[in-house]
Scaffold this motif. Structure first.
Motif, PDB file in Angstrom:
ATOM      1  N   PHE A 203       0.845  -1.197   0.000  1.00 19.20           N
ATOM      2  CA  PHE A 203       0.000   0.000   0.000  1.00 19.20           C
ATOM      3  C   PHE A 203       0.885   1.254   0.000  1.00 19.20           C
ATOM      4  O   PHE A 203       0.752   2.137   0.838  1.00 19.20           O
ATOM      5  CB  PHE A 203      -0.943  -0.029   1.198  1.00 19.20           C
ATOM      6  N   THR A 204       1.792   1.273  -0.953  1.00 17.69           N
ATOM      7  CA  THR A 204       2.807   2.322  -1.063  1.00 17.69           C
ATOM      8  C   THR A 204       2.723   2.933  -2.461  1.00 17.69           C
ATOM      9  O   THR A 204       1.888   2.546  -3.279  1.00 17.69           O
ATOM     10  CB  THR A 204       4.205   1.733  -0.813  1.00 17.69           C
ATOM     11  N   ASN A 205       3.625   3.873  -2.736  1.00 13.16           N
ATOM     12  CA  ASN A 205       3.520   4.614  -3.995  1.00 13.16           C
ATOM     13  C   ASN A 205       4.311   3.953  -5.126  1.00 13.16           C
ATOM     14  O   ASN A 205       5.174   4.581  -5.749  1.00 13.16           O
ATOM     15  CB  ASN A 205       3.980   6.055  -3.798  1.00 13.16           C
ATOM     16  N   ILE A 206       4.001   2.681  -5.404  1.00 16.28           N
ATOM     17  CA  ILE A 206       4.582   2.036  -6.582  1.00 16.28           C
ATOM     18  C   ILE A 206       3.862   2.550  -7.824  1.00 16.28           C
ATOM     19  O   ILE A 206       4.474   2.979  -8.792  1.00 16.28           O
ATOM     20  CB  ILE A 206       4.492   0.504  -6.474  1.00 16.28           C
ATOM     21  N   ARG A 207       2.516   2.521  -7.759  1.00 13.05           N
ATOM     22  CA  ARG A 207       1.690   3.079  -8.838  1.00 13.05           C
ATOM     23  C   ARG A 207       0.485   3.816  -8.240  1.00 13.05           C
ATOM     24  O   ARG A 207      -0.619   3.748  -8.772  1.00 13.05           O
ATOM     25  CB  ARG A 207       1.237   1.985  -9.809  1.00 13.05           C
ATOM     26  N   GLY A 208       0.707   4.474  -7.105  1.00  9.17           N
ATOM     27  CA  GLY A 208      -0.336   5.311  -6.527  1.00  9.17           C
ATOM     28  C   GLY A 208      -1.128   4.686  -5.396  1.00  9.17           C
ATOM     29  O   GLY A 208      -2.068   5.305  -4.889  1.00  9.17           O
ATOM     30  N   GLY A 209      -0.765   3.488  -4.967  1.00  9.47           N
ATOM     31  CA  GLY A 209      -1.529   2.798  -3.933  1.00  9.47           C
ATOM     32  C   GLY A 209      -1.492   3.434  -2.557  1.00  9.47           C
ATOM     33  O   GLY A 209      -2.287   3.072  -1.682  1.00  9.47           O
ATOM     34  N   HIS A 210      -0.592   4.389  -2.351  1.00  8.57           N
ATOM     35  CA  HIS A 210      -0.496   5.055  -1.053  1.00  8.57           C
ATOM     36  C   HIS A 210      -1.724   5.910  -0.747  1.00  8.57           C
ATOM     37  O   HIS A 210      -1.894   6.359   0.392  1.00  8.57           O
ATOM     38  CB  HIS A 210       0.753   5.944  -1.016  1.00  8.57           C
ATOM     39  N   VAL A 211      -2.608   6.124  -1.725  1.00  9.00           N
ATOM     40  CA  VAL A 211      -3.780   6.972  -1.497  1.00  9.00           C
ATOM     41  C   VAL A 211      -4.918   6.224  -0.803  1.00  9.00           C
ATOM     42  O   VAL A 211      -5.890   6.856  -0.359  1.00  9.00           O
ATOM     43  CB  VAL A 211      -4.312   7.559  -2.826  1.00  9.00           C
ATOM     44  N   TYR A 212      -4.808   4.908  -0.708  1.00  9.52           N
ATOM     45  CA  TYR A 212      -5.954   4.144  -0.221  1.00  9.52           C
ATOM     46  C   TYR A 212      -6.387   4.531   1.190  1.00  9.52           C
ATOM     47  O   TYR A 212      -7.586   4.610   1.483  1.00  9.52           O
ATOM     48  CB  TYR A 212      -5.673   2.645  -0.286  1.00  9.52           C
ATOM     49  N   HIS A 213      -5.424   4.759   2.093  1.00  3.51           N
ATOM     50  CA  HIS A 213      -5.837   5.058   3.469  1.00  3.51           C
ATOM     51  C   HIS A 213      -6.628   6.364   3.537  1.00  3.51           C
ATOM     52  O   HIS A 213      -7.527   6.512   4.366  1.00  3.51           O
ATOM     53  CB  HIS A 213      -4.630   5.075   4.422  1.00  3.51           C
ATOM     54  N   HIS A 239       9.648   3.735  -2.697  1.00 12.19           N
ATOM     55  CA  HIS A 239       8.188   3.663  -2.883  1.00 12.19           C
ATOM     56  C   HIS A 239       7.428   3.979  -1.587  1.00 12.19           C
ATOM     57  O   HIS A 239       6.254   4.348  -1.629  1.00 12.19           O
ATOM     58  CB  HIS A 239       7.779   2.274  -3.368  1.00 12.19           C
ATOM     59  N   GLY A 240       8.085   3.794  -0.453  1.00 11.75           N
ATOM     60  CA  GLY A 240       7.425   4.035   0.822  1.00 11.75           C
ATOM     61  C   GLY A 240       7.884   3.066   1.892  1.00 11.75           C
ATOM     62  O   GLY A 240       8.808   2.267   1.689  1.00 11.75           O
ATOM     63  N   ASN A 241       7.230   3.148   3.027  1.00 12.37           N
ATOM     64  CA  ASN A 241       7.544   2.282   4.168  1.00 12.37           C
ATOM     65  C   ASN A 241       6.359   1.330   4.359  1.00 12.37           C
ATOM     66  O   ASN A 241       5.266   1.760   4.727  1.00 12.37           O
ATOM     67  CB  ASN A 241       7.771   3.144   5.416  1.00 12.37           C
ATOM     68  N   TRP A 242       6.583   0.047   4.128  1.00 11.27           N
ATOM     69  CA  TRP A 242       5.495  -0.937   4.172  1.00 11.27           C
ATOM     70  C   TRP A 242       4.860  -1.056   5.558  1.00 11.27           C
ATOM     71  O   TRP A 242       3.625  -1.069   5.667  1.00 11.27           O
ATOM     72  CB  TRP A 242       6.004  -2.293   3.688  1.00 11.27           C
ATOM     73  N   PRO A 243       5.638  -1.150   6.646  1.00  6.23           N
ATOM     74  CA  PRO A 243       4.995  -1.230   7.964  1.00  6.23           C
ATOM     75  C   PRO A 243       4.112  -0.023   8.266  1.00  6.23           C
ATOM     76  O   PRO A 243       2.998  -0.174   8.779  1.00  6.23           O
ATOM     77  CB  PRO A 243       6.181  -1.317   8.931  1.00  6.23           C
ATOM     78  N   LEU A 244       4.599   1.176   7.952  1.00 12.06           N
ATOM     79  CA  LEU A 244       3.793   2.374   8.197  1.00 12.06           C
ATOM     80  C   LEU A 244       2.552   2.397   7.312  1.00 12.06           C
ATOM     81  O   LEU A 244       1.463   2.771   7.753  1.00 12.06           O
ATOM     82  CB  LEU A 244       4.637   3.630   7.968  1.00 12.06           C
ATOM     83  N   ALA A 245       2.719   1.995   6.053  1.00 10.52           N
ATOM     84  CA  ALA A 245       1.585   2.012   5.124  1.00 10.52           C
ATOM     85  C   ALA A 245       0.488   1.060   5.581  1.00 10.52           C
ATOM     86  O   ALA A 245      -0.708   1.387   5.513  1.00 10.52           O
ATOM     87  CB  ALA A 245       2.061   1.637   3.726  1.00 10.52           C
ATOM     88  N   ASN A 246       0.878  -0.116   6.062  1.00 12.83           N
ATOM     89  CA  ASN A 246      -0.128  -1.069   6.540  1.00 12.83           C
ATOM     90  C   ASN A 246      -0.779  -0.601   7.833  1.00 12.83           C
ATOM     91  O   ASN A 246      -1.977  -0.819   8.051  1.00 12.83           O
ATOM     92  CB  ASN A 246       0.494  -2.458   6.700  1.00 12.83           C
ATOM     93  N   GLN A 247      -0.006   0.067   8.689  1.00 11.63           N
ATOM     94  CA  GLN A 247      -0.608   0.628   9.893  1.00 11.63           C
ATOM     95  C   GLN A 247      -1.578   1.766   9.550  1.00 11.63           C
ATOM     96  O   GLN A 247      -2.620   1.916  10.196  1.00 11.63           O
ATOM     97  CB  GLN A 247       0.494   1.115  10.838  1.00 11.63           C
ATOM     98  N   GLU A 248      -1.236   2.552   8.541  1.00 13.01           N
ATOM     99  CA  GLU A 248      -2.153   3.592   8.068  1.00 13.01           C
ATOM    100  C   GLU A 248      -3.440   2.964   7.534  1.00 13.01           C
ATOM    101  O   GLU A 248      -4.547   3.471   7.777  1.00 13.01           O
ATOM    102  CB  GLU A 248      -1.485   4.421   6.961  1.00 13.01           C
ATOM    103  N   MET A 249      -3.301   1.873   6.795  1.00  9.47           N
ATOM    104  CA  MET A 249      -4.489   1.176   6.281  1.00  9.47           C
ATOM    105  C   MET A 249      -5.367   0.699   7.428  1.00  9.47           C
ATOM    106  O   MET A 249      -6.595   0.884   7.422  1.00  9.47           O
ATOM    107  CB  MET A 249      -4.065  -0.010   5.418  1.00  9.47           C
ATOM    108  N   ALA A 250      -4.743   0.083   8.425  1.00 11.21           N
ATOM    109  CA  ALA A 250      -5.513  -0.428   9.560  1.00 11.21           C
ATOM    110  C   ALA A 250      -6.207   0.709  10.303  1.00 11.21           C
ATOM    111  O   ALA A 250      -7.378   0.580  10.706  1.00 11.21           O
ATOM    112  CB  ALA A 250      -4.585  -1.199  10.502  1.00 11.21           C
TER     113      ALA A 250
END
Length: 291
Positions: A203-213, A239-250
């Motif tokens: 859920f990082t900015n590979i192709r814009g997925g960081h916007v989901y949260h 592309h981003g930080n995976w642990p932070l991105a998943n915590q943002e999603m949660a």
């Protein structure tokens, strides 16, 4: 001598500390191992090379059919991206073994598994390697991959098996880019898929997925149940930080009052933790499905 000691002291001070690695000490439970007396489903391998949504690609996919399948009744369906990793019986996930055990114990419904590999463009000349279409298919936002599954793969498998046609009877999962892809399919088509399983999702900015949260917080809640897994040793790159991105999603899923679970461990970017969690994740995702 004093000068030498001083230089040695400086060199010692400049020595980098040892790298700290994620523990990743996860052990599979009995639900992920073959059990005596448990009927084993059948797995068949197929090739798909006539995609209209991803023209020019070819891919392998596998279909798992449990022993309890009854053609007179629609079977639930669960689709996995990076299918080759999930279908292996000696890998990190051992999904079909888990299916066998849980279906036998009536802890999940009779479910047909569809394990799809990403597409590849064949090599242009002999001896050359083909080009993977994985990131384009998995990391892109929008409904193209959802259309691929719903318009191509499910109808093809449906020629041979009686598949559930309702969202309640369908789930989708994947690891890394396959994890965000699974979420995208359900996000775009909640009327077709109601359950998502994401392992170390990108859920990082590979192709814009960081916007989901942010989208989750500002969009009316969709009828999707989500199980997320990640670890503190996951990726941190451009592309981003995976642990932070998943915590943002949660956090976003909690804010928007979704039916979700988030399990955060100390693992890295792999399926070790997710594989151990697979039985409990499936029980939770399918907890109210008809047996």
């Amino acid at each position: 001598m004093n000068r030498l000691r001083f230089l040695l002291t400086l060199l010692t001070a400049w020595t980098l500390p040892p790298l700290v690695h994620a523990a990743d000490e996860y052990k599979l439970t009995d639900d992920s191992l073959r059990q005596e007396g448990v009927p084993q489903g059948e797995v068949t391998k197929h090739t798909w090379s006539t995609s209209k949504n991803f023209p020019g690609t070819t891919r392998e996919y596998w279909v798992y059919v449990p022993k309890q399948y009854d053609a007179s009744k629609p079977a639930c369906v669960m689709v996995f991206q990076d299918g080759g990793s999930y279908v292996r019986t000696n890998g990190e996930f051992r999904t079909t073994v888990v299916f066998d055990n849980l279906i036998h114990k009536k802890e999940m419904p009779v479910t047909i598994g569809i394990f799809i590999n990403p597409g590849e463009f064949p090599a242009a000349e002999a001896g050359a390697k083909g080009r993977s279409n994985r990131s384009f298919e998995y990391d892109s936002l929008g409904d193209t991959y959802a259309k691929f599954v719903l318009e191509e793969i499910l109808p093809e498998v449906g020629k041979s098996y009686n598949l559930a046609q309702t969202a309640e009877g369908r789930a989708i999962g994947g690891i890394s880019s396959g994890g965000i892809c699974a979420f995208t399919v359900a996000w775009e088509r909640p009327s077709a898929f109601s359950k998502v399983l994401s392992h170390v999702g990108s859920f990082t900015n590979i192709r814009g997925g960081h916007v989901y949260h942010a989208l989750i917080r500002k969009t009316e809640r969709k009828p999707i149940r989500i199980f997320l897994q990640d670890g503190s040793g996951d990726l941190d790159n451009a592309h981003g930080n995976w642990p932070l991105a998943n915590q943002e999603m949660a956090a976003a899923l909690k804010y928007a009052k979704y039916d979700y679970q988030f399990v955060f461990g100390d693992g890295g970017h792999n399926g070790k933790h997710g594989g151990v969690l697979m039985p409990d994740a499936l029980r939770w995702l399918w907890r109210d499905a008809a047996r």
